[in-house]
Design a protein around this motif. Structure first.
Motif, short mmCIF file in Angstrom:
data_model
loop_
_atom_site.label_atom_id
_atom_site.label_comp_id
_atom_site.label_asym_id
_atom_site.label_seq_id
_atom_site.Cartn_x
_atom_site.Cartn_y
_atom_site.Cartn_z
N ASP A 132 47.25 43.02 94.03
CA ASP A 132 47.96 42.18 94.93
C ASP A 132 48.12 40.67 94.46
O ASP A 132 48.62 40.12 94.58
CB ASP A 132 46.55 41.89 96.04
CG ASP A 132 46.43 42.93 96.72
OD1 ASP A 132 47.14 43.96 96.88
OD2 ASP A 132 45.11 43.21 97.51
N ALA A 133 47.14 40.61 93.13
CA ALA A 133 47.25 39.33 92.46
C ALA A 133 48.88 39.19 91.82
O ALA A 133 49.49 38.34 91.78
CB ALA A 133 46.17 38.97 91.34
N ALA A 134 49.31 40.52 91.33
CA ALA A 134 50.50 40.69 90.75
C ALA A 134 51.57 40.24 91.58
O ALA A 134 52.55 39.79 91.31
CB ALA A 134 50.34 41.77 89.88
N ARG A 135 51.36 41.04 92.55
CA ARG A 135 52.63 40.79 93.81
C ARG A 135 52.70 39.40 94.28
O ARG A 135 53.73 39.01 94.45
CB ARG A 135 52.21 41.79 95.18
CG ARG A 135 53.24 41.74 96.01
CD ARG A 135 52.90 43.12 97.01
NE ARG A 135 51.71 42.70 97.71
CZ ARG A 135 50.39 43.64 97.57
NH1 ARG A 135 50.62 44.52 96.58
NH2 ARG A 135 49.47 43.53 98.00
N ILE A 136 51.34 38.67 94.49
CA ILE A 136 51.60 37.38 94.71
C ILE A 136 52.25 36.42 93.56
O ILE A 136 53.18 35.62 94.01
CB ILE A 136 50.21 36.85 95.02
CG1 ILE A 136 49.34 37.59 96.41
CG2 ILE A 136 50.08 35.25 95.19
CD1 ILE A 136 48.12 37.16 96.49
N LEU A 137 52.20 36.88 92.60
CA LEU A 137 52.72 36.13 91.22
C LEU A 137 54.28 36.32 91.31
O LEU A 137 55.08 35.57 91.22
CB LEU A 137 51.99 36.64 90.02
CG LEU A 137 50.77 36.11 89.85
CD1 LEU A 137 50.06 36.67 88.39
CD2 LEU A 137 50.77 34.66 89.67
N VAL A 176 56.25 37.38 93.97
CA VAL A 176 56.73 36.45 94.95
C VAL A 176 56.66 35.09 94.90
O VAL A 176 57.76 34.56 95.19
CB VAL A 176 55.90 36.89 96.39
CG1 VAL A 176 56.15 35.88 97.86
CG2 VAL A 176 55.85 38.44 96.83
N GLU A 177 55.68 34.36 94.29
CA GLU A 177 55.76 32.91 94.30
C GLU A 177 56.81 32.67 93.05
O GLU A 177 57.42 31.58 93.20
CB GLU A 177 54.15 32.64 93.65
CG GLU A 177 53.19 32.79 94.77
CD GLU A 177 53.66 31.88 96.04
OE1 GLU A 177 54.15 30.65 96.08
OE2 GLU A 177 53.33 32.32 96.91
N LYS A 178 56.96 33.48 91.95
CA LYS A 178 57.93 33.09 91.11
C LYS A 178 59.24 33.36 91.64
O LYS A 178 60.00 32.50 91.26
CB LYS A 178 57.66 34.17 89.87
CG LYS A 178 58.56 34.18 88.57
CD LYS A 178 58.44 35.08 87.38
CE LYS A 178 59.44 34.80 86.31
NZ LYS A 178 59.14 35.73 85.31
N ALA A 179 59.31 34.37 92.53
CA ALA A 179 60.81 34.57 93.23
C ALA A 179 61.23 33.41 94.08
O ALA A 179 62.19 32.97 94.07
CB ALA A 179 60.92 35.85 93.99
N LYS A 180 60.07 32.83 94.88
CA LYS A 180 60.27 31.63 95.57
C LYS A 180 60.71 30.47 94.67
O LYS A 180 61.50 29.74 95.04
CB LYS A 180 58.89 31.46 96.36
CG LYS A 180 58.64 32.30 97.56
CD LYS A 180 57.51 31.90 98.15
CE LYS A 180 57.12 32.88 99.36
NZ LYS A 180 56.12 32.75 100.19
#
Length: 310
Positions: free
Chosen positions: A192-197, A199-203
């Protein structure tokens, strides 16, 4: 001679007098027998008995006592387990006679009942249920002991299952299962933490690109506005638009060459680099714009004719 006989008699009488008194400690009881038959029960304090006739045949503690019983049995899912059951009991003050005369070895009697109840209850449960329902086991032991030991003058205060110890291999397997579950949960959190990173990096990258594009658009808008103002200034001094455009292009061309010359470590080469390069570039641009306008006009006339025909 009479004096020698009298002195031992006095000494013997003194010993008998002393032996007629005895002390009973606090929270205890003494059983007095006369010629082997029960005579009385004496409680704490200084007590008296008939010398040579009465004797203290035994003493009982009235304090709460604890007996730890370890029982090994098998659960419903065929796992051997050892349970430590602590039984807290006390001799009932009004039933000291029963506690002393009806039961010789109360510890053995209590142990037997604990074994009987535990080996009747635990085989009905799975190992996990034994841990969860240990209080139910303790209540069952207390109920059985109370019914049995009350007639013997003992009151069961409380029973506790203080330890549950499965077989070593079972404990090792349980620890591995627990560790696997925790590793699984940890992996889920890490995912979950990697996925959030991501997504935030893509944003952040999308926002960066948007701002970069907006900056480029603003830059080009300002360049166009500057060129427009430059042409207007040149038109005021009698230079037409074509000549002004040529002058601007040539000026920008030489400004670029000057910037390249100032960079001593630059590997950039500007081609073509002839004096007429700026003029040729302007002519090519004008020709392109003219051709593009002609093509656009031709396509527009074609569409208009087609719409009139329909």
């Amino acid at each position: 001679m009479g004096q020698f006989i009298f002195i031992p008699l006095i000494f013997f009488g003194f010993i008998i007098l002393i032996s007629s008194f005895f002390i009973v400690k606090q929270q205890s009881a003494a059983i007095i027998e006369r010629f082997g038959k029960f005579q009385s029960i004496r409680h704490s304090g200084l007590q008296m008995k008939i010398p040579l006739i009465d004797r203290v045949s035994g003493r009982l503690s009235l304090k709460i006592q604890q007996l730890d019983v370890i029982v090994e049995t098998k659960t419903l899912d065929d796992v051997f387990v050892r349970l430590k059951v602590s039984v807290q009991y006390v001799v009932i003050k009004e039933k000291v006679y029963d506690a002393f005369y009806k039961l010789d070895y109360p510890h053995d009697q209590i142990t037997s009942y604990v074994f009987d109840v535990v080996r009747a209850e635990v085989p009905k449960m799975k190992l996990d249920d034994v841990f969860v329902k240990k209080d139910d086991i303790a209540i069952a032991v207390k109920s059985e002991l109370n019914d049995a030991m009350l007639d013997y003058g003992f009151d069961i205060i409380k029973t506790l299952v203080t330890d549950i110890d499965p077989d070593a291999q079972v404990k090792s397997a349980m620890n591995r299962i627990n560790a696997s579950e925790r590793e699984k949960i940890a992996a889920q959190y890490e995912g979950d933490a990697a996925r959030i990173l991501i997504v935030e990096k893509a944003k952040a990258e999308a926002e960066s690109k948007r701002l970069q594009g907006q900056g480029i658009a603003d830059q080009r808008r300002e360049i166009a506005r500057g060129l427009e103002e430059s042409v207007e200034v040149l038109n005021r001094v009698g230079i037409n638009s074509q000549e002004a455009s040529a002058l601007i292009v040539v000026t920008q061309h030489y400004d670029t060459l000057q910037s390249l010359g100032e960079e001593t470590n630059s590997n950039l080469i500007l081609l073509p680099n002839a004096p007429q390069a700026g003029s040729n570039m302007l002519n090519d641009m004008v020709a392109s714009f003219t051709a593009s306008n002609q093509i656009g006009e031709a396509m527009k006339e074609a569409r208009n004719k087609k719409s009139d025909t329909n």
